[in-house]
Design a protein around this motif. Structure first.
Motif, PDB file in Angstrom:
ATOM      1  N   ALA A 193       0.828  -1.210   0.000  1.00  0.00           N
ATOM      2  CA  ALA A 193       0.000   0.000   0.000  1.00  0.00           C
ATOM      3  C   ALA A 193       0.859   1.256   0.000  1.00  0.00           C
ATOM      4  O   ALA A 193       0.484   2.287  -0.572  1.00  0.00           O
ATOM      5  N   ALA A 217       2.000   1.933  -3.484  1.00  0.00           N
ATOM      6  CA  ALA A 217       0.854   2.281  -4.327  1.00  0.00           C
ATOM      7  C   ALA A 217       0.432   3.732  -4.103  1.00  0.00           C
ATOM      8  O   ALA A 217       0.139   4.463  -5.061  1.00  0.00           O
ATOM      9  N   GLU A 218       0.407   4.163  -2.850  1.00  0.00           N
ATOM     10  CA  GLU A 218       0.002   5.550  -2.581  1.00  0.00           C
ATOM     11  C   GLU A 218       0.989   6.540  -3.202  1.00  0.00           C
ATOM     12  O   GLU A 218       0.587   7.560  -3.763  1.00  0.00           O
ATOM     13  N   ALA A 224       2.903   5.915  -5.760  1.00  0.00           N
ATOM     14  CA  ALA A 224       2.741   5.788  -7.208  1.00  0.00           C
ATOM     15  C   ALA A 224       1.572   6.625  -7.718  1.00  0.00           C
ATOM     16  O   ALA A 224       1.653   7.266  -8.769  1.00  0.00           O
ATOM     17  N   ASP A 225       0.478   6.606  -6.966  1.00  0.00           N
ATOM     18  CA  ASP A 225      -0.691   7.388  -7.385  1.00  0.00           C
ATOM     19  C   ASP A 225      -0.386   8.886  -7.354  1.00  0.00           C
ATOM     20  O   ASP A 225      -0.897   9.650  -8.186  1.00  0.00           O
ATOM     21  N   ARG A 253       3.353   4.276 -13.689  1.00  0.00           N
ATOM     22  CA  ARG A 253       2.760   3.094 -14.311  1.00  0.00           C
ATOM     23  C   ARG A 253       3.805   1.985 -14.505  1.00  0.00           C
ATOM     24  O   ARG A 253       3.513   0.946 -15.074  1.00  0.00           O
ATOM     25  N   GLY A 254       5.018   2.257 -14.075  1.00  0.00           N
ATOM     26  CA  GLY A 254       6.083   1.256 -14.209  1.00  0.00           C
ATOM     27  C   GLY A 254       6.118   0.330 -13.006  1.00  0.00           C
ATOM     28  O   GLY A 254       5.112   0.145 -12.330  1.00  0.00           O
ATOM     29  N   VAL A 257       6.221  -0.971  -9.432  1.00  0.00           N
ATOM     30  CA  VAL A 257       5.851  -0.341  -8.163  1.00  0.00           C
ATOM     31  C   VAL A 257       5.867  -1.425  -7.089  1.00  0.00           C
ATOM     32  O   VAL A 257       5.137  -2.405  -7.198  1.00  0.00           O
TER      33      VAL A 257
END
Lengths: 80, 412, 418
Positions: free
Chosen positions: C145, C148-149, C151-152, C157-158, C160
Motif C-alpha cells: 500500500a 501504491a500511494e 505511485a498514485d 505506471r512502471g 511499483v
C-alpha cells in the motif's frame, strides 16, 4: 522467588519457551550452559520473562547464554 | 548467463511436494474446503484452501518452530524441498554467492495476533521475545538464510501476488551480477481471525459455500476468489553452474516485466498486464506468437477477469482463442505472495510433462472472453514458452516468461 | 552501456522538524529529538521514550480523504514524496517508465493495532468482530500500500513495489530502485522508505528483547551510539524519499543532479535473527561489493554514515566491519550516526540516512554523533562527537544492519559532469 520450582519444572519451562528439549538432570549439571543446550539469547530472554511473570523472579535479573540453568534455578528458588 | 530453475519445493492445499502436487493439479482435483484453522467461523468466507496435513514436526527444528509463524514454516519446508530437488548442498556454493529472495504479503499474522492479544489482555511484559522476528515481512528470508547458511544477497519484495514474480526477477538479477544460486519464492498463512478480518475488506473474496463452486474464474458464476495458504520456493542458478554440476535444468527464467495501474482498479489492469507481458517477452527475446501456454492471474471478479482476457486478446490478436490458458489455482485457492510462485512451479512442471493442467471446476467459460481456457481435463501440449501473469491487490501487474531449456548439443 | 543513477529530488519527514531544511538544521546543530512517548500512554513499558515527528497531516497538505485512508507511515511518505517530486521538477513523457520503490519494516503496525483493539474488544476476543473494522483496514495488511500511494501521487505506471527487509529496508529500497534504472526497467524511480512504529505492540516487542534504551529519565541523551554508556536504540519514525533518475535522462532535461547512487550491495550473516557476528565479515563484504560497483577504494571514502544504533552489540560489530574493509582508512575517515539525534525508525532510517548523505555531499558538512561523551574503548574510530564538521566530500558510504542477519551498503558520490 519460587522455592518450589524443581529442576524438572524449570526444564519443562525452558523446553516450552525455547523449543529445546531439556531434562531435569541437565538443569542440575553446573557445567552445562544455556549455549551448550542450544538456548540462544532470545530464548533465554523468553525464559526469564516467564519466570518474572509467573514465578516471582525479580525483573532486574539478567542472564547470558554462557551461564547455566543451575545458576538460574538457584536464583529463582532463592538459593543464590 | 541464463538464470535457470533447478529445484522446486511446493506446499499447497493440493499437495505437499511436487510428487503429490502435480498429479492433483494435472487431474484438476479441487482441494478447497471449509475453514478449520479457527472455530467457530463467524465470517462470511467459509471455503478456503488449507494445507490441512502440514504440521511443522518433521520439517522444522523445534527451536525454530517456537520462534516462527506458520508462513515461515511453509517457506522453510519448501526451501528444504527445493534444495533436495535441485540436489544442491549450499556448502558447495562459494560463500556470499548463495542468497534468498522472498515475496511477502501479510507476514506472520497468526503469531502476531497471539502476541498482540497478550499485550492487550495481560500487559506489555507478556509479549514474548520472538514477536520481533516472527511477525515481520522479512522472517522467511532471514530464517531460510540462517537455516541453510546462505550468506549471499538477500531480499524481501512486497507487491502482493505480483510480488512473487518480481522476486523471481530480482533473484535472476542477482545471478546476473555474480551470485551462483538463489532460493526464491513466497509463502502465506493468512488464516487467523484478525487476518481474515483484514482480507474481508478487499471485497474480492468468494463467499460461496460449496468448495466445488466457490472459486470459478472466467465463468459466468465467477464471484470472487478463495484465499489459500501455502507457497513455493525455487532454486534458480546460473545455467553454466547448473550444467557443470550435472543437474537437470528444468526451465529458463527468460523475461520479466512489472507495471502498475492503481489499487483495486482491476478493471484498468488490461493495459498494465498487456504491457507487462510484452515487456517480459521482449526481455526473453521471443514474440507473442511463440507463447504455448498462459497461466492466468484469475481473480474471479467479472471486471478483473474481463480485463485479463482483454490483455490476452490484445497480446495474441487472432490467435487468442487458440493459445491454451489455464488457472490451476482455482483448485487450491489464491495464496497471495505464494500464488504466482506456485504458478511458476506449475508452469515448470507443465513444460516438463508436456501437459497443460486444467482450471478445475469451471465448465462455463464466458464466451465473451474469447479465451481458450483449458477446463475439464489436462491437455497435451508441446510447451517451449510459458507466460505467467499475476496481479497484486494494490495494483501491480507482473509477467514472467519461462522457456524450456535447449537440449545440450551432442559433443564429441 | 552502464546506466548511471542520479538523485534529482529529496524529501524528508523526520523527528525534530519536517522537510529537508528543518531536518538538516537539526542534524548540523547536533540537536536531539528524542523525548518521552506522547503518541500513546507508555506507562508500564520498559522503554518509554522515542523520537517522534511533530506531524500534522492537514498542515502538511494531505486531504481529509487521504488522512482517513492512509496509515501514519504512508502519510509521512506521501508528504516526503511531494517534497522530492517538487524539487525534481520532473517532466516525464512516459509514465510506464516511472517506477516506485518504497521500504518499510513493519508497515501499517499503527493502524493494524488500532483496529485490532477495536475489533477484539481490547484483546478479549480471539474471534475479532470484522464489522467493527475500519473500511481501510485491508490496506494495512500489506506494505505494498505504501508504494501504491506514492505511485498514485506521481502517476507511476512502471514497476511499483515495497522492499521489506526489516531495518535495512530503507537502504535496500533505494538500492533496488537504482537497479531498476541500471537494468533499463525504468528511467525514473521514486525511492524511499517510511515507518511509524511508535505503537504499543512495537514498543513491547523491543522491550521483550531489551533492544531499546530504558534511559527514561533522560530521553534527550538516551540515544548514545559508540558511547560506553549506551543501552540500546531509541525508537524513531519518519520517512525520506529520493527521486532517482537515469543520468542521461536527467542531463537531457537540464535537471539539477544532487548526487549519484554509485554502488549498492547486501549480504547476510546467516548467523542469528537478531545477533551479529563479532568480526563483521558480512557487512564488510557488502561494503566491499558496493565500493567495487562504484569503482572506489577505501581511500576514496570521505564519510561513513554508520548504522550506529546504539546497542552494545551493533556498534562494536560495525566498527569491526569498517576496520576490516577500510583498513587504515577506517581511522582517518569521519564516521557518524544520526540515530543519536532522530532515533532508529526501523525500515525508514536507511532512506533518511541516505537523505542526510546527499545533503552532506551537497553542503560539504559531516553531521555529528550526538551524546558521544565517553567513547567505548572497543569503538576506536573518529565518530565526529557532538559537533558537525565542514569537509569537502566526494564519496560517502552508508550502511545498515537488520533483524534477519541482513547487512547492506550504499555508496553515493558527488554529482560530477559526465
Amino acid at each position: 522467588m519460587d522455592a518450589h520450582l524443581s529442576p524438572n519444572d524449570l526444564a519443562a519451562l525452558i523446553s516450552r519457551c525455547t523449543g529445546v528439549t531439556v531434562t531435569g538432570e541437565q538443569v542440575t549439571d553446573s557445567d552445562r550452559t544455556f549455549d551448550d543446550l542450544g538456548v540462544d539469547s532470545l530464548g533465554l530472554m523468553g525464559v526469564l520473562a516467564e519466570l518474572q511473570r509467573n514465578h516471582g523472579m525479580s525483573r532486574d535479573v539478567d542472564m547470558q547464554p554462557d551461564q547455566s540453568p543451575l545458576e538460574l534455578l538457584n536464583l529463582v528458588s532463592g538459593r543464590a | 548467463m541464463s538464470p535457470v530453475v533447478t529445484g522446486l519445493g511446493v506446499i499447497a492445499p493440493s499437495g505437499i511436494g511436487v510428487g503429490d502436487f502435480w498429479p492433483a493439479v494435472r487431474d484438476g482435483h479441487v482441494a478447497l474446503g471449509p475453514v478449520s484453522r479457527f472455530e467457530p467461523n463467524p465470517y462470511p468466507v467459509v471455503v478456503t484452501g488449507e494445507v490441512s496435513e502440514f504440521e511443522p514436526e518433521g520439517w522444522i527444528d523445534p527451536r525454530i518452530t517456537v520462534q516462527t509463524d506458520r508462513f515461515t514454516h511453509f517457506a522453510l519446508a519448501a526451501a528444504g524441498m527445493a534444495l533436495r530437488d535441485a540436489e544442491l548442498d549450499p556448502r558447495t556454493v562459494p560463500p556470499f554467492e548463495f542468497g534468498v529472495v522472498t515475496a511477502s504479503y501479510s507476514g506472520g499474522v497468526e503469531f502476531g495476533q497471539r502476541e498482540i492479544e497478550r499485550l492487550w489482555k495481560d500487559g506489555p511484559e507478556h509479549v514474548g521475545p520472538y514477536q520481533s522476528i516472527a511477525w515481520f515481512y522479512a522472517a522467511c528470508t532471514g530464517q531460510i538464510s540462517i537455516g541453510n547458511g546462505l550468506r549471499g544477497p538477500s531480499g524481501v519484495l512486497v507487491a502482493d501476488e505480483a510480488g512473487g514474480l518480481d522476486a523471481i526477477a530480482a533473484a535472476a538479477g542477482e545471478l546476473r551480477r555474480g551470485a551462483k544460486a538463489m532460493l526464491v519464492g513466497g509463502a502465506e498463512a493468512p488464516f487467523c481471525p484478525y487476518s481474515m478480518c483484514c482480507q474481508l475488506g478487499l471485497g474480492l473474496l468468494s463467499t460461496g459455500e460449496d468448495p466445488t463452486t466457490a472459486y470459478l474464474p472466467f465463468s459466468y458464476r465467477a464471484n470472487g476468489f478463495t484465499p489459500a495458504e501455502g507457497g513455493a520456493m525455487l532454486v534458480v542458478e546460473d545455467e553454466e553452474a547448473a550444467r557443470a554440476r550435472g543437474v537437470d535444468v528444468r526451465a529458463v527464467v527468460a523475461g520479466h516485466c512489472a507495471t502498475y495501474t492503481g489499487t483495486q482498479r482491476f478493471d484498468r489492469s488490461a493495459e498494465g498486464l498487456l504491457r507487462a507481458a510484452e515487456g517480459a517477452l521482449a526481455e526473453a527475446g521471443v514474440d507473442a506468437a511463440d507463447v504455448d501456454v498462459v497461466f492466468l492471474d484469475a481473480l474471479a471478479d467479472r471486471r478483473a477477469d474481463a480485463a485479463e482476457a482483454e490483455a490476452v486478446r490484445r497480446l495474441f490478436g487472432d490467435r487468442a482463442d487458440r493459445v491454451p490458458a489455464t488457472a490451476p489455482k482455482a483448485g487450491y485457492g489464491r495464496c497471495y505472495s505464494g500464488a504466482a510462485v506456485l504458478d511458476v512451479a506449475t508452469a515448470v512442471l507443465a513444460i516438463e510433462h508436456g501437459t497443460v493442467p486444467p482450471t478445475p471446476g469451471v465448465r462455463d467459460c464466458r464466451f465473451d472472453l474469447d479465451l481458450d481456457l483449458v477446463t475439464g481435463a489436462a491437455r497435451a501440449a508441446d510447451i517451449r514458452t510459458a507466460l505467467v501473469l499475476s496481479r497484486g491487490q494494490h495494483g501491480g501487474n507482473s509477467a514472467l516468461v519461462l522457456r524450456r531449456p535447449e537440449p545440450i548439443q551432442g559433443g564429441n | 552501456m552502464t546506466r548511471r543513477v542520479a538523485v534529482t529530488g529529496l524529501g524528508v519527514v523526520a523527528p525534530g522538524g519536517n522537510g529537508t531544511k528543518a531536518f538538516w538544521e537539526l542534524l548540523t546543530a547536533g540537536r536531539t529529538a528524542t523525548r518521552p512517548i506522547s503518541l500513546f500512554d507508555a506507562a508500564g513499558f520498559r522503554s518509554r521514550i522515542a523520537a517522534e515527528c511533530d506531524f500534522d497531516p492537514a498542515e502538511a497538505g494531505l486531504t481529509a480523504a487521504e488522512v482517513a485512508r492512509m496509515d501514519r507511515y504512508v502519510q509521512f511518505a506521501a508528504v516526503a514524496a511531494d517534497e522530492a517530486w517538487q524539487q525534481a521538477e520532473m517532466d516525464l513523457a512516459d509514465p510506464w517508465r516511472l517506477g516506485v520503490c518504497t521500504g518499510s519494516a513493519v508497515g501499517a503496525t499503527t493502524l493494524l493495532e488500532r483496529d485490532y483493539a477495536v475489533t477484539s474488544n481490547a484483546g478479549a476476543d480471539w474471534l475479532v468482530d470484522a464489522r467493527l473494522a475500519s473500511p481501510f483496514l485491508h490496506r494495512a495488511l500489506s506494505p505494498a500500500a505504501l508504494a501504491a500511494e506514492v505511485a498514485d501521487r506521481v502517476g507511476a505506471r512502471g514497476p511499483v513495489r515495497t522492499v521489506s527487509t526489516g531495518c535495512t529496508a530503507g537502504l535496500d529500497a533505494v538500492g533496488h530502485a537504482a537497479r531498476l534504472i541500471e537494468e533499463d526497467r525504468a528511467d525514473v524511480v521514486v525511492a524511499g522508505a517510511a515507518e511509524s512504529p511508535i505503537s504499543p505492540i512495537a514498543v513491547a516487542c523491543f522491550d521483550a528483547i531489551r533492544a531499546t534504551s530504558a534511559r527514561n529519565d533522560d530521553p534527550a541523551h538516551a540515544a548514545r551510539p559508540f558511547d560506553l554508556d549506551r543501552d540500546g536504540f531509541v525508537l524513531g519514525e519518519g520517512a525520506a524519499v529520493l527521486v532517482l533518475e537515469e543520468w542521461e535522462h536527467a542531463r537531457r532535461r537540464g535537471a539539477v543532479v544532487l548526487a549519484e547512487v554509485a554502488g549498492f550491495a547486501t549480504r547476510s550473516n546467516a548467523h542469528h535473527m537478531t545477533g551479529l557476528t563479532a568480526e563483521g565479515v558480512e557487512m564488510a563484504e557488502a561494503v566491499r561489493r558496493a565500493m567495487d560497483q562504484a569503482r572506489l577504494g577505501p581511500d576514496d571514502v570521505d564519510y561513513v554514515n554508520a548504522h550506529g544504533s546504539g546497542t552494545r552489540q551493533n556498534d562494536r560489530h560495525e566498527t569491526a566491519a569498517f576496520r576490516r574493509v577500510l583498513g587504515a582508512r577506517a581511522y582517518e575517515v569521519p564516521v557518524s550516526s544520526i540515530k543519536s539525534m532522530i532515533g532508529h525508525s526501523l525500515g525508514a532510517i536507511g532512506s533518511i540516512e541516505l537523505a542526510a548523505c546527499v545533503l552532506a555531499l551537497t553542503e560539504g558538512v559531516v553531521p555529528p554523533t550526538a551524546n558521544l561523551d565517553t567513547p567505548d574503548p572497543e569503538c576506536d574510530l573518529d565518530y565526529v562527537p557532538h559537533t558537525a564538521r565542514e569537509r569537502d566530500l566526494r564519496a560517502v558510504l552508508s550502511v545498515g544492519s537488520g533483524f534477519g542477519g541482513f547487512q547492506s551498503a550504499v555508496v553515493l558520490t558527488r554529482a560530477r559532469r559526465s
